[in-house]
Design a protein around this motif. Structure first.
Motif, PDB file in Angstrom:
ATOM      1  N   LEU A 140      -5.966  -6.854   4.187  1.00 48.11           N
ATOM      2  CA  LEU A 140      -4.561  -6.459   4.311  1.00 48.11           C
ATOM      3  C   LEU A 140      -4.113  -5.631   3.119  1.00 48.11           C
ATOM      4  O   LEU A 140      -4.580  -5.834   1.999  1.00 48.11           O
ATOM      5  CB  LEU A 140      -3.674  -7.708   4.417  1.00 48.11           C
ATOM      6  CG  LEU A 140      -3.978  -8.648   5.579  1.00 48.11           C
ATOM      7  CD1 LEU A 140      -3.104  -9.889   5.481  1.00 48.11           C
ATOM      8  CD2 LEU A 140      -3.755  -7.952   6.909  1.00 48.11           C
ATOM      9  N   ASP A 141      -3.190  -4.737   3.383  1.00 51.45           N
ATOM     10  CA  ASP A 141      -2.536  -4.011   2.307  1.00 51.45           C
ATOM     11  C   ASP A 141      -1.347  -4.874   1.901  1.00 51.45           C
ATOM     12  O   ASP A 141      -0.385  -4.985   2.656  1.00 51.45           O
ATOM     13  CB  ASP A 141      -2.079  -2.635   2.825  1.00 51.45           C
ATOM     14  CG  ASP A 141      -1.412  -1.811   1.739  1.00 51.45           C
ATOM     15  OD1 ASP A 141      -0.964  -2.407   0.746  1.00 51.45           O
ATOM     16  OD2 ASP A 141      -1.347  -0.589   1.891  1.00 51.45           O
ATOM     17  N   GLU A 142      -1.458  -5.512   0.726  1.00 50.47           N
ATOM     18  CA  GLU A 142      -0.442  -6.513   0.372  1.00 50.47           C
ATOM     19  C   GLU A 142       0.971  -5.936   0.318  1.00 50.47           C
ATOM     20  O   GLU A 142       1.942  -6.660   0.500  1.00 50.47           O
ATOM     21  CB  GLU A 142      -0.787  -7.211  -0.945  1.00 50.47           C
ATOM     22  CG  GLU A 142      -0.832  -6.286  -2.140  1.00 50.47           C
ATOM     23  CD  GLU A 142      -1.258  -7.002  -3.411  1.00 50.47           C
ATOM     24  OE1 GLU A 142      -0.453  -7.007  -4.339  1.00 50.47           O
ATOM     25  OE2 GLU A 142      -2.389  -7.542  -3.452  1.00 50.47           O
ATOM     26  N   GLU A 143       1.080  -4.632   0.080  1.00 52.30           N
ATOM     27  CA  GLU A 143       2.425  -4.044  -0.009  1.00 52.30           C
ATOM     28  C   GLU A 143       3.064  -3.842   1.362  1.00 52.30           C
ATOM     29  O   GLU A 143       4.272  -3.807   1.490  1.00 52.30           O
ATOM     30  CB  GLU A 143       2.357  -2.692  -0.716  1.00 52.30           C
ATOM     31  CG  GLU A 143       2.203  -2.838  -2.213  1.00 52.30           C
ATOM     32  CD  GLU A 143       1.740  -1.561  -2.876  1.00 52.30           C
ATOM     33  OE1 GLU A 143       1.956  -0.484  -2.312  1.00 52.30           O
ATOM     34  OE2 GLU A 143       1.134  -1.667  -3.963  1.00 52.30           O
ATOM     35  N   ALA A 148       1.550  -5.271   4.525  1.00 49.79           N
ATOM     36  CA  ALA A 148       1.023  -6.126   5.601  1.00 49.79           C
ATOM     37  C   ALA A 148       2.117  -6.872   6.354  1.00 49.79           C
ATOM     38  O   ALA A 148       2.027  -7.068   7.557  1.00 49.79           O
ATOM     39  CB  ALA A 148       0.026  -7.106   5.028  1.00 49.79           C
TER      40      ALA A 148
END
Lengths: 270, 416
Positions: free
Chosen positions: B83-86, B88
């Motif tokens: 996941l793209d933590e920014e 997701a």
């Protein structure tokens, strides 16, 4: 030899470690630039990229090599055959992303520079059966490995082998936008990056979507050229931002565990 | 001095007053969907929007946070790496207000990029959630006691008010367009898909008809009696740069081609009291267009960047005439005259004695000019405008503007 401008003299550069070639580009690639290494199959793109990381690791740097197709085992066998002494560097392989933190501690405790090889093929086997969710993306795995390494180590250089394999792994419905953000991400991370781009056999373009050519700070082209039944490798700089470089075509040779650029693009005298 | 200035302005035909900011709210995370305003309960207006970091905010008319809901979905370490933590948890579907349990208060319905659909009560407490296999970027509708929304898992879902599946429809590609509906004996649910297909389903989720465009459809289809003949027509834009008008049977009436993708819902309004609806929409060729019901351009107004926010048509200055409010990626909110202004393409009085370009026949038969969009006011915000909404509030008419950098601006007309 290309002359250095006063401003460019102050710029920190990363050598390609090709004898006779670095001198033609003010000593190397500007630190933090994103460079495409383009060529058809068999042009030694991966070897050239590994050569940079290996030599930088000998200088104490931490470097990441993400291989999307070739397994870590095959890659290491190949470079050992070429004569690289891997015992001189701290070689770390990431094949289990859940153990990334322990891998990072071994990098931090090492007294010599590190080359970290992340073999996504092995990681794919590890996560087989894991539900990665709708917004899960292999590109994020690469980005998260980079982020973690950057947060906890002084990771300086990054090689992605190859862009063509990334296009298969991740969805590129809107390549222009997605590639823009990937290049921006790499620049924000401050990594000197080499993206390996597989050219079609007819050499009609440097990269799949061609937008990569514009987004990259530099393009290094390696070609196979047939001359009188002999095939020679040739290397040239297609573009390199902030660099006064010689764009002539040089013959690329690997001998005595070292890359050499010779002849300045002139055909051999018969 | 002010009186003289105003008199001169009046005589010159210029509109008085200006658009000014009442308040600004900073969500401290990029805004990922257009804000929505509605009357949650009697005389109680709320402004709701989602952010890229997975929060839903409900503000009152004075920019005070009534509550916020934060998405909390557990993922293990391996899933986290994908996941793209920014982004997701990003909420890209504008929330919908609907009183799904008949308690007199409106619930809040929305989906997230984690593929989860949420129903919150009017106090921001979770009522239920429903899992899909794709990102949910389509805003839901509440129709026939069902909550209907699309997902990037290529399905259109219909849930009951308790969050249980009633039916699902399998499309050939992801669905990011908001569905619309036509009420009546032969109800229709209409939505677009990422592969450019427009589908019409009946209220049981069975296919009525489909129509293919050549670009992704993210815009919500809008339904209206555009010819004033008591028949519904479907108006929808596509990423193939065209605006399509279809009849209820899915047959093309006409299409209008712009030079950019059409990402957002058009607005249907009768601007000239002829009983027919004009069509106002924005395009990624930077223009706001006003078309007649037959598909000819009345006027267009060029901004400096894409228009992805749906235009709003409202009488913002209470002068009895409608204005078009359009936000652009160039950061400005433009208030335009709905009628545009006629621009002569020659200098009156000189044309007879100066050479005119073109063929003689063309000179005597062509229009002596054309209509262009007429800007009345412009307000510059701090970033790209991704959406706007309108409140006919107790104190004033308010334009709520969502800016990509996470700011919400509340703008209003000031006659001074």
């Amino acid at each position: 030899m290309a002359k250095k401008s006063e401003k460019n003299e102050k710029m920190e550069r990363i050598k390609l470690y090709i004898d006779g070639f670095d001198q033609q580009m003010e000593g190397g690639i500007p630190k933090g630039h994103v460079t495409l290494i383009c060529g058809t199959a068999g042009t030694m793109k991966s070897s050239l990229a590994f050569n940079v990381l290996y030599n930088e690791a000998l200088n104490g740097k931490t470097c990441l090599y993400v291989s999307l197709e070739q397994s870590e085992k095959s890659l290491l066998e190949h470079v050992e055959n070429m004569g690289y002494d891997l015992s001189k560097i701290n070689l770390v392989t990431i094949s289990d992303i859940s153990k990334l933190n322990s891998d990072i501690s071994s990098i931090k405790s090492s007294k010599v520079g590190s080359v970290i090889i992340s073999d996504l093929g092995s990681i794919r086997k590890q996560v087989r059966g894991t539900k990665i969710g709708p917004s899960g993306d292999w590109l994020n795995v690469i980005k998260n490995i980079i982020k973690k390494l950057k947060e906890k180590t002084e990771c300086d250089l990054f090689v992605l082998d190859s862009l063509s394999a990334l296009y298969v792994l991740s969805s590129f419905d809107d390549p222009r936008t997605k590639l823009f953000y990937i290049f921006e991400f790499l620049r924000d991370m401050g990594l000197t990056t080499f993206l390996i781009s597989e050219m079609p056999l007819n050499k009609s373009k440097y990269s799949e979507y061609e937008v990569e050519d514009y987004l990259a700070d530099g393009i290094i082209l390696i070609q196979l050229t047939e001359r009188f039944r002999k095939v020679v490798r040739e290397v040239s700089v297609v573009k390199m931002r902030s660099t006064n470089c010689n764009t002539d075509v040089f013959t690329l040779e690997y001998r005595n565990k070292k890359f050499y650029a010779t002849q300045g693009g002139k055909p051999p005298i018969v | 001095m002010g009186v003289i200035k105003n008199t001169i302005k009046k005589l010159s035909g210029k509109r008085l007053g200006k658009i000014e900011k009442i308040w600004v709210f900073d969500a401290s995370s990029s805004l990922s969907c257009s804000p929505i305003a509605d009357e949650i309960s009697k005389d109680h207006f709320g402004i709701i929007f989602g952010t890229q970091d997975g929060k839903i905010y409900l503000l009152n008319e004075d920019a005070k946070i009534e509550w916020f809901y934060s998405i909390k979905e557990k993922v293990d370490e391996i899933q986290q790496m994908f996941l793209d933590e920014e982004t997701a948890k990003g909420i890209y579907s504008s929330p919908t207000f609907a009183d799904i349990n008949n308690d007199g208060k409106k619930e809040i319905l929305f989906g997230s990029d984690m593929g989860i659909f949420y129903a919150l009560n009017s106090s921001g407490k979770l009522l239920w959630k429903f899992k899909t296999e794709g990102e949910i970027r389509s805003s839901p509708i509440f129709f026939n006691n069902m909550i209907i929304f699309g997902s990037n898992d290529k399905r259109l879902y219909a849930l009951n008010t308790k969050g249980k599946l009633v039916w699902k429809f399998n499309a050939n590609s992801g669905i990011e367009s908001d569905p619309s509906f036509i009420k009546g004996n032969k109800s229709q649910i209409i939505f677009g898909c990422n592969d450019g297909m427009i589908y019409s389903l009946n209220s049981k989720g069975k296919l009525n008809w489909q129509f293919k465009t050549k670009g992704k459809i993210t815009a919500k289809p809008i339904i209206g009696d555009i010819y004033g003949k008591k028949k519904n027509y479907i108006v929808v834009g596509s990423a193939d740069n065209k605006l399509y008008v279809l009849n209820e049977k899915g047959k093309l009436e006409w299409s209008y081609e712009t030079e950019g993708r059409i990402c957002s819902q058009a607005c249907l309004v009768d601007i000239n009291n002829d009983g027919k609806l004009e069509i106002i929409f924005g395009s990624c060729d930077d223009n706001v267009y006003c078309l007649s019901s037959s598909g000819s351009k009345i006027w267009s107004y060029e901004t400096d960047f894409w228009i992805v926010a749906s235009p709003i048509v409202v009488d913002i200055d209470n002068d009895g005439r409608l204005e078009v409010v359009a936000g652009s990626y160039d950061g400005s909110v433009y208030v335009l005259d709905t009628e545009g202004s006629f621009l002569l393409d020659y200098m009156p009085g000189i044309s007879g004695i100066t050479q005119q370009p073109g063929h003689y026949e063309d000179i005597i038969t062509r229009q002596p000019g054309n209509y262009i969009g007429k800007k009345i006011w412009e307000y510059k915000t701090e970033g790209m405008i991704i959406g706007s909404t309108f409140i006919n509030g107790k104190k004033a008419k308010q334009i709520i503007v969502g800016i990509k950098n996470g700011k919400i601006d509340n703008l209003s007309y000031n006659k001074e």
